[in-house]
Design a protein around this motif. Structure first.
Motif, PDB file in Angstrom:
ATOM      1  N   CYS A 175       0.818  -1.213   0.000  1.00  0.00           N
ATOM      2  CA  CYS A 175       0.000   0.000   0.000  1.00  0.00           C
ATOM      3  C   CYS A 175       0.854   1.266   0.000  1.00  0.00           C
ATOM      4  N   ASN A 176       0.187   2.391  -0.227  1.00  0.00           N
ATOM      5  CA  ASN A 176       0.890   3.671  -0.255  1.00  0.00           C
ATOM      6  C   ASN A 176       1.622   3.966   1.046  1.00  0.00           C
ATOM      7  N   VAL A 177       1.004   3.655   2.177  1.00  0.00           N
ATOM      8  CA  VAL A 177       1.644   3.935   3.458  1.00  0.00           C
ATOM      9  C   VAL A 177       2.912   3.102   3.633  1.00  0.00           C
ATOM     10  N   ASP A 178       2.914   1.886   3.107  1.00  0.00           N
ATOM     11  CA  ASP A 178       4.101   1.049   3.159  1.00  0.00           C
ATOM     12  C   ASP A 178       5.222   1.661   2.325  1.00  0.00           C
ATOM     13  N   TRP A 179       4.842   2.112   1.145  1.00  0.00           N
ATOM     14  CA  TRP A 179       5.854   2.675   0.245  1.00  0.00           C
ATOM     15  C   TRP A 179       6.402   3.984   0.779  1.00  0.00           C
ATOM     16  N   ARG A 180       5.559   4.816   1.372  1.00  0.00           N
ATOM     17  CA  ARG A 180       6.055   6.066   1.929  1.00  0.00           C
ATOM     18  C   ARG A 180       7.030   5.809   3.078  1.00  0.00           C
TER      19      ARG A 180
END
Length: 355
Positions: free
Chosen positions: A101-106
């Motif tokens: 997910c986006n939060v993981d990538w950030r």
């Protein structure tokens, strides 16, 4: 949920559009309860390493399963512990429940910026191509600024990444998980001031070059997070479809019976734009499964977003951009560049280290 953890869970990245490190503004970030079924997306806050500045141990997926009462030791960790963030498919074979997910990538981006610096090639290599949204759909231009960065999209699947970026993330994830394991086993001390020369990797540990630490002879396995091969993907599909088949063979509810005729269920055939306005969001929260099976262990393994494979230029499962017919005809697709309908998920196994 299957695995539980009691403690302080913190986001280790920023939601700001300019990537400002908000944790320099306040000595303590706000505690958030971000756990959900089978997945713990962030790590526990290591207070003992907090001094006068915030030094966050930035590791996605590093809270280990607490589903067993067996004490974790250097001799049994690879047998007794499920690697964090995954569900068990077979003996020593695990798969992410959701897409990355986006939060993981950030969190990955935040770590790279903190360790290598904002102008480093290592950091810039982690940045997705957010321009992919308007390439195909003019109504999604706002996604260029919002999709990766805004909290409302935290658990939407990351897109706009190349296959190599997905591979690099997988390696980074393995390093962070193994580092946390060694810290828990008191085999190394966590260094909150890691930089481009001193950061931890699996290779450095086993080669004895991480602060000249001699590898423990009992610790011979590491968590090998990676993109799935075609054969592994087939194994996952068989496992997931069997779960659905068992459910449909035994369920009697109206909900189940109504969905049985539409099996398999997945998110596809999305037309996001009507007259330059967003009609339908192309992606949704990855924690919402498109399955009639309650508590299905693998979410959205077909449709939603395509998933990078280990084979070059190959993705699995189709996406919201594809038709249901195309997805049912073939599970593999060929992709030559990053786009707004391709993401990925990891598989993992405990792998013995070889020189």
């Amino acid at each position: 949920m299957a695995d539980s953890y009691s403690g302080n869970i913190f986001y280790l990245e920023t939601d700001s559009t300019d990537w400002t490190d908000k944790y320099t503004e306040s000595p303590l970030p706000v505690a958030l309860d971000v756990s959900h079924n089978y997945i713990l997306r962030t790590m526990s806050h290591l207070k003992q390493y907090f001094k006068t500045v915030v030094a966050l141990f930035s590791m996605t997926f590093v809270v280990f399963s607490c589903s067993t009462s067996t004490e974790i030791t250097a001799s049994n960790y690879h047998i007794t512990k499920t690697p964090p963030g995954v569900v068990k498919i077979a003996d020593n074979f695990y798969c992410d429940q959701t897409e990355i997910c986006n939060v993981d990538w950030r969190e990955y981006m935040f770590w790279a910026k903190r360790v290598f610096g904002v102008n480093s090639t290592e950091y810039t290599a982690t940045i997705p191509d957010t321009m992919v949204w308007a390439d195909k759909f003019s109504c999604l231009k706002s996604y260029e600024d919002n999709y990766l960065r805004k909290p409302e999209f935290n658990y939407y699947p990351v897109v706009g990444i190349t296959q190599q970026q997905a591979r690099d993330f997988s390696k980074w994830r393995a390093d962070r998980v193994f580092e946390k394991l060694l810290v828990d086993l008191n085999k190394i001390k966590f260094d909150p001031t890691q930089n481009s020369k001193t950061y931890f990797t699996i290779d450095k540990y086993f080669n004895g070059t991480y602060f000249n630490t001699k590898p423990n002879k009992k610790i011979t396995y590491f968590p090998d997070y990676r993109l799935p091969t075609l054969s592994e993907r087939n194994h996952i599909i068989q496992y997931a479809d069997n779960v659905d088949s068992i459910y449909f063979d035994t369920c009697t509810s109206n909900y189940c019976l109504a969905n049985k005729t539409n099996f398999p269920l997945f998110w596809s055939d999305v037309t996001p734009c009507v007259n330059d306005s967003i009609k339908t969001k192309p992606t949704v929260d990855a924690r919402i499964p498109f399955s009639a099976t309650i508590g299905h262990p693998i979410y959205n393994f077909r449709g939603h977003v395509g998933e990078w494979a280990s084979e070059n230029g190959v993705t699995f499962g189709g996406s919201w951009f594809d038709s249901r017919q195309a997805i049912l005809q073939s599970d593999t697709f060929h992709v030559d560049r990053q786009n707004c309908w391709t993401g990925f998920r990891n598989v993992c196994e405990w792998k013995p280290w070889k020189e």
